[in-house]
Design an enzyme around this catalytic site. Structure first.
Site, mmCIF file in Angstrom:
data_model
loop_
_atom_site.group_PDB
_atom_site.id
_atom_site.type_symbol
_atom_site.label_atom_id
_atom_site.label_comp_id
_atom_site.label_asym_id
_atom_site.label_seq_id
_atom_site.Cartn_x
_atom_site.Cartn_y
_atom_site.Cartn_z
ATOM 1 N N ALA A 116 0.894 -1.188 0.000
ATOM 2 C CA ALA A 116 0.000 0.000 0.000
ATOM 3 C C ALA A 116 0.915 1.217 0.000
ATOM 4 C CB ALA A 116 -0.903 -0.030 1.230
ATOM 5 N N GLY A 121 6.394 7.434 0.505
ATOM 6 C CA GLY A 121 7.352 7.722 1.580
ATOM 7 C C GLY A 121 8.162 6.483 1.929
ATOM 8 N N GLU A 140 -0.009 0.300 -5.498
ATOM 9 C CA GLU A 140 -1.077 1.161 -4.986
ATOM 10 C C GLU A 140 -2.368 0.770 -5.684
ATOM 11 O OE1 GLU A 140 -1.710 3.400 -2.565
ATOM 12 O OE2 GLU A 140 -3.711 3.546 -3.444
ATOM 13 N N ARG A 145 -4.151 7.698 -6.935
ATOM 14 C CA ARG A 145 -2.963 7.934 -6.104
ATOM 15 C C ARG A 145 -1.680 7.372 -6.717
ATOM 16 N NH1 ARG A 145 -3.693 9.137 -0.605
ATOM 17 N NH2 ARG A 145 -2.036 7.703 0.019
ATOM 18 N N CYS A 238 -0.824 4.497 11.055
ATOM 19 C CA CYS A 238 -0.568 5.758 11.764
ATOM 20 C C CYS A 238 -1.770 6.060 12.651
ATOM 21 C CB CYS A 238 -0.260 6.891 10.790
ATOM 22 S SG CYS A 238 -1.593 7.286 9.654
HETATM 23 N N1 SAM Z 1 2.965 3.766 2.544
HETATM 24 C C1 SAM Z 1 2.535 5.078 2.084
HETATM 25 C C2 SAM Z 1 3.647 6.067 2.301
HETATM 26 O O1 SAM Z 1 4.492 5.841 3.172
HETATM 27 O O2 SAM Z 1 3.710 7.068 1.573
HETATM 28 C C3 SAM Z 1 1.241 5.484 2.742
HETATM 29 C C4 SAM Z 1 0.149 4.483 2.562
HETATM 30 S S1 SAM Z 1 -1.422 4.963 3.159
HETATM 31 C C5 SAM Z 1 -1.231 4.862 4.863
HETATM 32 C C6 SAM Z 1 -2.390 3.559 2.797
HETATM 33 C C7 SAM Z 1 -2.611 3.280 1.334
HETATM 34 O O3 SAM Z 1 -3.455 2.114 1.225
HETATM 35 C C8 SAM Z 1 -3.322 4.366 0.564
HETATM 36 O O4 SAM Z 1 -2.537 4.799 -0.508
HETATM 37 C C9 SAM Z 1 -4.625 3.727 0.081
HETATM 38 O O5 SAM Z 1 -5.027 4.147 -1.202
HETATM 39 C C10 SAM Z 1 -4.267 2.260 0.084
HETATM 40 N N2 SAM Z 1 -5.467 1.367 0.200
HETATM 41 C C11 SAM Z 1 -6.749 1.706 0.451
HETATM 42 N N3 SAM Z 1 -7.537 0.618 0.449
HETATM 43 C C12 SAM Z 1 -6.743 -0.436 0.177
HETATM 44 C C13 SAM Z 1 -6.978 -1.830 0.011
HETATM 45 N N4 SAM Z 1 -8.189 -2.357 0.149
HETATM 46 N N5 SAM Z 1 -5.919 -2.615 -0.283
HETATM 47 C C14 SAM Z 1 -4.691 -2.089 -0.422
HETATM 48 N N6 SAM Z 1 -4.412 -0.782 -0.273
HETATM 49 C C15 SAM Z 1 -5.420 0.038 0.021
#
Ligand code: SAM
Length: 461
Positions: A116, A121, A140, A145, A238
């Site tokens: 994800a 980052g 992703e 995104r 987070c």
């Molecule tokens: N790891 C990233 C960083 O450090 O920049 C931040 C990730 S963010 C906390 C979580 C991510 O999970 C988002 O980009 C979101 O779009 C994605 N997400 C949402 N639903 C999801 C799903 N069902 N399966 C996998 N990823 C998902």
């Protein structure tokens, strides 16, 4: 309501945290009124933290204790607008968000999945820890995104990353138990964002926490299938809610029976995982770590490292499917190598997609059927009678690897004009790498005393 106008912290959240934290609660609650701490992580593929510090660019604060390549940022600096940012010298990140990649500790040459990944980052951090070697799949699920993720990866200039746009289920079907290390930085209720994101405060509810927990359980269950026997799975959020943290891991352990928690190093201020806050979680979960804004520099994170038991699950057989440079394109590529770049690119890693040439990570498995957004470093494009370099190549090349270079100072008028898309006067001829104080930032083409601008519009700030 304007995007970040103040929103009160949800009273029910505070009540829950009071129950969890007891005597520590007043200091925690006070910290939520503080200013968020930002951090800057140096791209160690391009320079060392010491070299970066010597540039005396911004008011860098202390080193981030759990991340040797990062500093806290003091003052009013805006590093996101500096040309060095466009050259990929650093990534701005909340210091607590630097813990997952450090604690997963990927090694050069390994196969790593960031499930994800947007906006990137942790991907950029993992790529640097891997020294740009091996394979890092940054995935992703959300179309909206994934573009931002790919751009951050390209700026970073790491040659070991592919960016995919898939669901975890489809990746598990394709790869099976393939990866040495898998990072699940799960979508969560974002309680650790409350200081900087008013939207996170406005959206929060106990129903949202419960909904996130269900989704996280589903993602982690699928992620587990992607870990090779003996490999590692790191789960992070987070948020502070134990329903989304310890409980999610406990459920996976119960259902699969194949994973155990590895105790993580407890840096000063880290709190051990809290199985006592969760519904029913094994004691081993105290090996996880919790980062809180009243205890460490940063906004808040939960990190838990698991190891899959050794087993004899066999890796699936991969049929290689490189699409090599055709006879028609070969002379154009050879001419480019002689005239423009002086770089040794391993032949098996070159792949042609349509008219584009990419440099892929080493030993890459067959990715047919996987939705690829960034198949590797985009080197350039075959045109009718020439080969044109692509922007990501400028960020990938090391000093000395371009035959013609125009070096501009970070604070020069010429560089500002170049980054606005203007042509600049110069004596160089042909394809030329524009560098900022020695670091590649883009391409230009010298023709009759003018450098024609090839800095892409979408990258201008
Ligand atoms: N790891 C990233 C960083 O450090 O920049 C931040 C990730 S963010 C906390 C979580 C991510 O999970 C988002 O980009 C979101 O779009 C994605 N997400 C949402 N639903 C999801 C799903 N069902 N399966 C996998 N990823 C998902």
């Amino acid at each position: 309501m304007p995007a970040n106008s103040p929103v009160p912290i949800p009273p029910l959240f505070l009540e829950r945290m009071k129950n969890f934290l007891g005597d520590e609660f007043p200091v925690f609650a006070e910290s939520l009124n503080g200013i968020p701490k930002s951090g800057l992580r140096v791209n160690t593929l391009k320079l060392t933290p010491e070299q970066f510090k010597a540039l005396s660019l911004f008011s860098l604060g202390e080193n981030v204790p759990w991340c040797p390549s990062a500093f806290t940022l003091d003052g009013e600096d805006r590093p996101g607008l500096h040309p060095y940012h466009l050259a990929g010298l650093y990534y701005m990140q909340d210091p607590s968000a630097m813990s997952p990649a450090e604690l997963l500790a990927p090694q050069p040459g390994e196969r790593v999945l960031d499930l994800a990944a947007a906006p990137g980052g942790k991907t950029t951090h993992l790529a640097a820890l891997m020294k740009g070697e091996g394979l890092l799949v940054a995935n992703e699920i959300k179309n909206k995104r994934v573009g931002h993720l790919a751009q951050n990866v390209e700026r970073w200039g790491a040659g070991n990353v592919v960016v995919t746009n898939e669901s975890p289920e489809r990746l598990a079907d394709h790869f099976g138990a393939y990866f040495d290390r898998v990072l699940v930085d799960a979508p969560c209720s974002g309680e650790g964002m409350f200081r900087k994101d008013m939207g996170a405060r406005a959206d929060w509810s106990t129903e949202m926490v419960a909904g996130c927990a269900t989704r996280q359980g589903n993602i982690l269950r699928v992620a587990a299938k992607l870990v090779r026997p003996g490999g590692y799975l790191l789960y992070s959020t987070c948020t502070f809610a134990p329903e989304e943290d310890e409980n999610v891991v406990a459920r996976l352990m119960e259902e699969s029976g194949d994973f155990e928690v590895l105790p993580l190093p407890q840096f000063p201020g880290f709190m051990p995982g809290r199985p006592d806050w969760a519904e029913s979680a094994p004691q081993g979960l105290s090996g996880a770590v919790r980062l809180f804004p009243h205890r460490v520099i940063g906004e808040g994170h939960f990190v838990c490292l698991l190891q899959r038991k050794a087993g004899d699950e066999k890796e699936r057989a991969w049929d290689a499917s490189p699409v090599r440079i055709s006879k028609q394109f070969w002379p154009l590529w050879q001419a480019f190598l002689q005239e423009v770049v002086n770089v040794n690119l391993t032949g098996e890693r070159l792949r042609v997609v349509g008219e584009r040439l990419y440099y892929q990570p080493e030993n890459i498995p067959n990715l047919n059927g996987v939705h690829l957004i960034h198949p590797g470093i985009w080197i350039g494009t075959f045109k009718k009678e020439r080969f044109e370099p692509a922007h990501p190549l400028a960020l990938f090349l090391k000093p000395g690897e371009a035959r013609s270079v125009l070096n501009l100072a970070a604070d020069s008028r010429e560089l500002a004009a170049y980054l606005r898309g203007e042509s600049i006067p110069t004596e160089v001829t042909g394809w030329t790498l524009v560098t900022v104080d020695g670091f590649g930032i883009g391409w230009g083409k010298g023709v009759q005393g003018i450098l024609k601008n090839h800095f892409p519009r979408g990258w201008m700030v």
